[in-house]
Each structure stands twice: as C-alpha cells, then as structure tokens.
Design a protein around this motif. Structure first.
Motif, mmCIF file in Angstrom:
data_model
loop_
_atom_site.group_PDB
_atom_site.id
_atom_site.type_symbol
_atom_site.label_atom_id
_atom_site.label_comp_id
_atom_site.label_asym_id
_atom_site.label_seq_id
_atom_site.Cartn_x
_atom_site.Cartn_y
_atom_site.Cartn_z
ATOM 1 N N THR A 370 0.853 -1.186 0.000
ATOM 2 C CA THR A 370 0.000 0.000 0.000
ATOM 3 C C THR A 370 0.891 1.239 0.000
ATOM 4 N N TYR A 371 0.794 2.035 -1.058
ATOM 5 C CA TYR A 371 1.619 3.230 -1.220
ATOM 6 C C TYR A 371 0.798 4.494 -1.021
ATOM 7 N N LEU A 372 1.500 5.567 -0.653
ATOM 8 C CA LEU A 372 0.916 6.909 -0.636
ATOM 9 C C LEU A 372 1.252 7.545 -1.975
ATOM 10 N N LEU A 373 0.251 8.064 -2.658
ATOM 11 C CA LEU A 373 0.466 8.632 -3.976
ATOM 12 C C LEU A 373 -0.097 10.041 -4.068
ATOM 13 N N MET A 374 0.504 10.848 -4.946
ATOM 14 C CA MET A 374 -0.035 12.157 -5.304
ATOM 15 C C MET A 374 -0.065 12.213 -6.832
ATOM 16 N N ILE A 375 -1.268 12.206 -7.372
ATOM 17 C CA ILE A 375 -1.440 12.200 -8.828
ATOM 18 C C ILE A 375 -1.926 13.578 -9.265
ATOM 19 N N PRO A 376 -1.174 14.291 -10.107
ATOM 20 C CA PRO A 376 -1.569 15.636 -10.542
ATOM 21 C C PRO A 376 -2.839 15.612 -11.386
ATOM 22 N N ASN A 377 -3.500 16.751 -11.435
ATOM 23 C CA ASN A 377 -4.760 16.852 -12.178
ATOM 24 C C ASN A 377 -4.588 16.492 -13.649
ATOM 25 N N SER A 378 -3.392 16.692 -14.182
ATOM 26 C CA SER A 378 -3.150 16.396 -15.598
ATOM 27 C C SER A 378 -3.120 14.893 -15.876
ATOM 28 N N ASP A 379 -2.967 14.107 -14.818
ATOM 29 C CA ASP A 379 -2.897 12.644 -14.986
ATOM 30 C C ASP A 379 -4.032 11.907 -14.275
ATOM 31 N N LEU A 380 -5.149 12.570 -14.112
ATOM 32 C CA LEU A 380 -6.238 11.976 -13.326
ATOM 33 C C LEU A 380 -6.752 10.655 -13.903
ATOM 34 N N LYS A 381 -6.476 10.421 -15.189
ATOM 35 C CA LYS A 381 -6.908 9.143 -15.770
ATOM 36 C C LYS A 381 -6.256 7.967 -15.026
ATOM 37 N N ASN A 382 -5.049 8.195 -14.517
ATOM 38 C CA ASN A 382 -4.367 7.140 -13.756
ATOM 39 C C ASN A 382 -5.038 6.923 -12.402
ATOM 40 N N TYR A 383 -5.531 8.026 -11.813
ATOM 41 C CA TYR A 383 -6.276 7.870 -10.551
ATOM 42 C C TYR A 383 -7.547 7.064 -10.782
ATOM 43 N N TYR A 384 -8.284 7.419 -11.839
ATOM 44 C CA TYR A 384 -9.546 6.719 -12.096
ATOM 45 C C TYR A 384 -9.300 5.237 -12.381
ATOM 46 N N TRP A 385 -8.188 4.907 -13.030
ATOM 47 C CA TRP A 385 -7.867 3.507 -13.272
ATOM 48 C C TRP A 385 -7.621 2.781 -11.950
ATOM 49 N N LEU A 386 -6.872 3.439 -11.063
ATOM 50 C CA LEU A 386 -6.603 2.839 -9.746
ATOM 51 C C LEU A 386 -7.900 2.663 -8.963
ATOM 52 N N TYR A 387 -8.744 3.667 -9.027
ATOM 53 C CA TYR A 387 -10.005 3.624 -8.287
ATOM 54 C C TYR A 387 -10.866 2.443 -8.740
ATOM 55 N N GLU A 388 -10.847 2.159 -10.042
ATOM 56 C CA GLU A 388 -11.668 1.082 -10.592
ATOM 57 C C GLU A 388 -11.039 -0.296 -10.407
ATOM 58 N N ASN A 389 -9.707 -0.345 -10.354
ATOM 59 C CA ASN A 389 -9.036 -1.641 -10.436
ATOM 60 C C ASN A 389 -8.184 -2.036 -9.239
ATOM 61 N N ARG A 390 -7.944 -1.139 -8.311
ATOM 62 C CA ARG A 390 -7.115 -1.455 -7.150
ATOM 63 C C ARG A 390 -7.789 -0.929 -5.887
ATOM 64 N N LYS A 391 -7.367 -1.445 -4.749
ATOM 65 C CA LYS A 391 -7.927 -0.991 -3.479
ATOM 66 C C LYS A 391 -7.372 0.398 -3.175
ATOM 67 N N THR A 392 -8.252 1.343 -2.961
ATOM 68 C CA THR A 392 -7.845 2.717 -2.654
ATOM 69 C C THR A 392 -8.537 3.195 -1.377
ATOM 70 N N ASP A 393 -7.830 4.054 -0.624
ATOM 71 C CA ASP A 393 -8.375 4.617 0.620
ATOM 72 C C ASP A 393 -7.890 6.049 0.776
#
Length: 426
Positions: A370-393
C-alpha cells in the motif's frame, strides 16, 4: 412418511485397512438418501465373492436378518454386478442396492440445474444398462424408494436400444451445455480473471466457504453473481458447480468455483458424467484443497481428494491446503498456525477468511504494497484507473491533484513510481 429400514453390508478385505471406517460413511449415505440403518454386517474375507459379494453362508444369514428385522433394503458397500444382484435377490426378500446406486440416488435427489440433472441421469442410465434384469426385479418388488430415483421405473423398462439412444441424446445435450461453459471460460481467460477452484471431500464445507467469501468485505455485493449457495451439514449437499466473483484485497478480481464433493469409491459413472464440470478444475490458476480438521479419517479423505484431482488435471496447478471448521476443534493438541501454504479457517464464523483471501491474492498476483500517492490533475486518468481496479483509501482532491493510498503489485510499481510519495505505515 416412514423411512426405509436398511441393513448395510460390507466385506473387510485383508488388504484394505480402511474398510472399518467405511460403515460409518455408508450409514451417512443411507441417511442422506432418507433411509434408516437398523443394523450392519461386516464379513472378513480374502476376496469378494463372485456370486453373492459375501459368502453363501453369510448371505443366508442376511436373509434371516431381513425377515427378523423386517428390512426393506439391503445396501452393499461396493458396486455389484448384474449377476450378483440377481443371485442375492433370489435368496433375500428385500430390495438390493449397492454403494454406487445409493450415491447416484442421492445425486438424483440433489441435482437442481438442468446440466446437473442430465449428468446424473446419464450416470444412472450407464449404471443400469448392464443391470436391467436385477434392477427391474427391485422395482417390481418394492415400487420405488432408495435406489430408484432419477430414470425411475418408466425409463428402466426401456429396451437396451432405447436406453442407448437416450444416453446418446443426453451426451449431445451435455456437449451443447459444455460449449456454453467453454465460451464463458474463454471470456474469463481473455479478461485475465484468475480462477480459484475449491475442492475437497464431501461435507468439508466448500459451499459454506463460498458463502463466507460472499460475506467478506471484498465481495462485490451488487454483482449479479453475488448470491448464496445452499450449504448444509450433510453429504453431497450441493452438486452443481457454482462460480462467484470476488475482489481480492489488492483490488484485482478473481472467480472462485465450488465443485461436487469427492468421496471414497466415487462411482466411475459419476466421474465420467460430471467430466465436463469437473474439468473446470483443469483451468484453475490455484486449487484450494479444503479439509475438515475434525474429520476422523482426515488423512484417508485428503489422499482420496488428491488422487481424484490428479486424475482430472493434466498439469501442475498450485495447491493451497486449507483446514476448515477450527471453531469445532475438540483437541488442544492440534496446531493451527497458518503459513503461506497451509491455512486454518472457520468458514462458518468467518475466522481467517481475510487471511485466506490475502494468501490467494499473493499466490495469484504476487506481492503487493500500500503506497501513498499524489497524482496531478493532468494525470487523473491514472487515478480513475486505480479507483476502478485497485484498493484505494483516504482519497483527497486538492488544487494540484489527488492524494490517496493505493495497493500496487510489484510488477506494476514502476509505471506509478513518479506518483509515489511514501509507503503506508512505513
């Protein structure tokens, strides 16, 4: 309705050390077929008698017991030939049922799906074909009951040609159903959804485990496949293969499959008829061998399951050994320390179910963190992929982007490396 009064009979061979345990199992099988065991007989022999299964003197003794105890059905612990059935029927005034017919009878009662019912009917017809005369004598003598479910009187009165035609017809229907199952399997493989096959001796708790997975926090509660399966403390409570989709702790999805329970001397007709559904095990990425830790014949039943799995599969598939029903442990001498290869759980209470899922996740997908991540607004597609496919909190949106905790598997860490700011609880 009064239960059929049954006498159970077994031969104790000098070469078979496990036979003494068979009578308890045979009695449970009779109970599962809704009969009542009133007495039992075991004969020690060097070999099975070709005419009567037991010796002629013993069969005459059995005939006396039948009259004295008003026995309806005599159940033999091994598969009898047609000639043995006929010979025995000439001497005893009761229905004759062997172990194979008894198991087929239970299967006929429990099969719920069309495929399951067809598989059982196929097995029964193949069993009855060489035994038509003896079985028809059974039916005319008793009018039904244990050993006469499934094809029943009407079908058993068909001549051999028509029975063979019926067998061919059922095989064609099963082949069509198998094609549908294969199409679904190919789709799962294309979607790279791993399959975990739960195998074990009958009544080890496979269906209860599947239900426990449905109750876990990782279960997809809104999934169309999220439904409980029938589970009860009895032999062969369920026959039909059940598939359930579960999200593993890291966020990846997997399908858990429950197969028909195994048993010592599982009839070859059943193995052959259920070949299509049992072959699902061949395509598993991981096998969970579920064992009742309180089983008095644990080692024997473990070996029986292992041999049957080896017979079905044609490749090496990783096996996770899981001991179930630790909530019922009676001995304080049993160690229940779990490892990566052996787990101790209670499917009934939910004990260690999360550990089971985490272990499956690790064995299927590898190590995760489990990592701490900071994803910039320009790359939010990567956040949405994580949200759909990996455990996020702990997701928080800010002016510069989104911060979150997310599970990443080791083989995908590199592609998210530039977003990682730390490790949780580091």
């Amino acid at each position: 309705m009064d239960k059929e009064k049954c006498l159970i009979v077994a031969v104790q061979l000098s070469t078979d050390k496990a036979e003494e345990n068979d009578m308890e199992e045979l009695e449970l099988l009779v109970e599962a077929a809704e009969g009542e065991v009133v007495s039992s007989i075991i004969q020690n022999r060097q070999s099975i008698d070709n005419r009567y299964y037991v010796g002629q003197g013993k069969i005459e003794e059995i005939a006396a017991y039948v009259k004295e105890l008003e026995i309806d059905t005599v159940v033999f612990n091994d598969e009898l030939s047609g000639s043995q059935i006929r010979n025995i029927e000439e001497l005893i005034d009761a229905k004759v049922v062997d172990r194979t017919n008894l198991i087929l009878d239970i299967f006929a009662k429990r099969a719920l799906t069309k495929e399951g019912q067809l598989q059982v009917e196929l097995a029964q017809l193949k069993y009855s074909l060489p035994r038509l005369i003896g079985l028809n004598n059974n039916l005319s003598r008793t009018g039904g009951g244990i050993g006469t479910r499934g094809p029943g009187e009407q079908k058993l009165e068909l001549d051999r040609r028509r029975i063979k035609e019926k067998i061919n017809d059922i095989q064609n229907q099963l082949e069509d159903l198998g094609k549908v199952r294969e199409t679904k399997r190919k789709k799962r493989m294309k979607d790279q959804v791993p399959i975990i096959s739960i195998v074990g001796y009958t009544n080890a708790g496979k269906s209860t485990l599947l239900n426990a997975l449905m109750d876990s926090e990782y279960s997809e509660k809104d999934d169309a496949e999220h439904k409980k399966v029938f589970a009860q403390d009895m032999l062969f409570a369920t026959l039909d293969t059940e598939l359930r989709r579960v999200t593993l702790p890291g966020g990846k999805k997997a399908v858990f499959s429950d197969t028909v329970g195994f048993i010592k001397k599982l009839p070859t007709q059943i193995v052959e008829a259920f070949k299509g559904t049992l072959e699902e095990i061949k395509y598993a990425d991981l096998i969970i061998h579920l064992i009742d830790i309180n089983d008095e014949n644990l080692q024997l039943h473990k070996e029986t399951t292992t041999k049957l799995v080896e017979k079905i599969t044609d490749k090496e598939i990783p096996v996770l050994t899981v001991y179930n029903k630790v909530d019922k442990i009676l001995s304080d001498k049993i160690t229940t320390v779990s490892t990566n290869d052996i787990l101790y759980i209670s499917a009934k209470t939910g004990f260690n179910i999360d550990m089971l899922l985490s272990t499956v996740d690790y064995k299927i997908n590898g190590k995760s963190t489990t990592y701490l991540l900071m994803i910039p607004n320009s790359d939010l597609k990567n956040y949405y992929w994580l949200y759909e496919n990996r455990k996020t909190d702990n997701v928080e949106f800010g002016g510069e982007g989104v911060t979150l905790e997310a599970v990443l598997y080791d083989n995908e860490k590199e592609q998210f490396n530039k977003y990682i700011t730390g490790i949780k609880n580091e």
